[in-house]
Design an enzyme around this catalytic site. Sequence first.
Site, short mmCIF file in Angstrom:
data_model
loop_
_atom_site.label_atom_id
_atom_site.label_comp_id
_atom_site.label_asym_id
_atom_site.label_seq_id
_atom_site.Cartn_x
_atom_site.Cartn_y
_atom_site.Cartn_z
N LYS A 54 -10.44 5.47 5.48
CA LYS A 54 -10.88 4.47 6.46
C LYS A 54 -11.08 5.12 7.84
O LYS A 54 -12.05 4.86 8.54
CB LYS A 54 -9.85 3.33 6.55
CG LYS A 54 -9.86 2.44 5.30
CD LYS A 54 -8.67 1.49 5.21
CE LYS A 54 -8.68 0.77 3.85
NZ LYS A 54 -7.54 -0.14 3.66
N GLN A 98 -2.11 -1.25 6.77
CA GLN A 98 -2.23 -0.92 5.33
C GLN A 98 -1.07 -1.53 4.55
O GLN A 98 0.09 -1.41 4.95
CB GLN A 98 -2.29 0.60 5.15
CG GLN A 98 -2.58 1.05 3.74
CD GLN A 98 -3.97 0.65 3.23
OE1 GLN A 98 -4.92 0.52 4.00
NE2 GLN A 98 -4.10 0.42 1.93
N ASP A 121 -9.34 -7.35 8.08
CA ASP A 121 -8.98 -7.41 6.66
C ASP A 121 -9.14 -8.83 6.12
O ASP A 121 -9.13 -9.04 4.91
CB ASP A 121 -7.51 -6.99 6.48
CG ASP A 121 -7.37 -5.66 5.76
OD1 ASP A 121 -8.27 -5.34 4.96
OD2 ASP A 121 -6.37 -4.97 5.98
N1 GUN Z 1 -3.84 -2.36 0.21
C1 GUN Z 1 -4.63 -2.48 -0.89
N2 GUN Z 1 -5.83 -3.00 -0.55
C2 GUN Z 1 -5.79 -3.22 0.77
C3 GUN Z 1 -6.75 -3.74 1.71
O1 GUN Z 1 -7.87 -4.14 1.39
N3 GUN Z 1 -6.33 -3.77 3.00
C4 GUN Z 1 -5.09 -3.37 3.39
N4 GUN Z 1 -4.78 -3.49 4.66
N5 GUN Z 1 -4.20 -2.90 2.56
C5 GUN Z 1 -4.56 -2.82 1.26
#
Ligand code: GUN
Length: 300
Positions: A54, A98, A121
């Site tokens: 990311k 995350q 998100d």
């Molecule tokens: N952990 C697994 N998928 C995601 C996601 O799309 N966003 C975040 N922040 N954590 C995750």
Amino acid sequence: MSAKIISGTKIAKQIRAELVKELIELKEKHNIVPGLATVLVGANPASLVYVGAKERISKELGIYSERYDLPEETVEEELLTLIDKLNSDPKINGILIQLPLPKQINGTKILNAINPEKDVDGFHPVNLGKLMIGEADYLPCTPYGIQQLLIRSGVKIEGAEVAIVGRSNIVGKPMANILLQKAEGANATVTVCHTGTRDISSHTRRADILIVAAGKPKAITADMVKSGAAVIDVGVNRIGKTPEGKSMLVGDVDFEAVKEKAGAITPVPGGVGPMTIIMLMTNTVKAAKLSSKLTPTKRI
Ligand code: GUN
């Protein structure tokens, strides 16, 4: 006949090219550079890979990026303090925490603390509520990416029977809410299967579109799939290492067998994964536009 392979890598590249144009225009016309903060608590190996990707992709696109790596033993208060700081930082349009978080931290409390306008998100209850009533600003990235995969590979969603396997808050539940809206790229009949479902096959076999986020290799075998269906595999299961020491990934679908029966199928890797990241970038650009009262690009 073998199914058409839906390449998330290719479709993510298309969206990336659209975002590059949008970012250049934002900079040249409005002097705006969107900003994304990524926060990782601890060192979960999969999370390290995701957050790394990311951060790298946001930098490649020219999005301003800040990364916070906090120790595993971080307490809730420290994370809340960081979120407060990011909420009031005008350089930051999007905040990504995350998941999963270590167990001493209450995830719901943390997600609730993010300013919904910076919740790229789409996990804040305000944004999930807006999604439910068809007024979403930010769609959660994985289901948003899946909808884009379906639309851009010509799968008809309108009127389709959709079965989703898995009811997580980050995939299954928002996916169902996206596809059942009376809207373009949606208007489907949606069934959500889960660990309490009596007979999963009876639902999956009726599905024109089957979306699987079960967290188990070979959860879906060929006998569970309708001939010609579009099959989207969200699974990421690490099964040992290659001779070069790289993790071997498989999805939740028995790919080799199901591809002989489905009409279209996503591979793992190279299916849903690349879409999740590019939709996060899409949401970040949208957040920057909304905060400057500019009209965001319509993608559905
Ligand atoms: N952990 C697994 N998928 C995601 C996601 O799309 N966003 C975040 N922040 N954590 C995750």
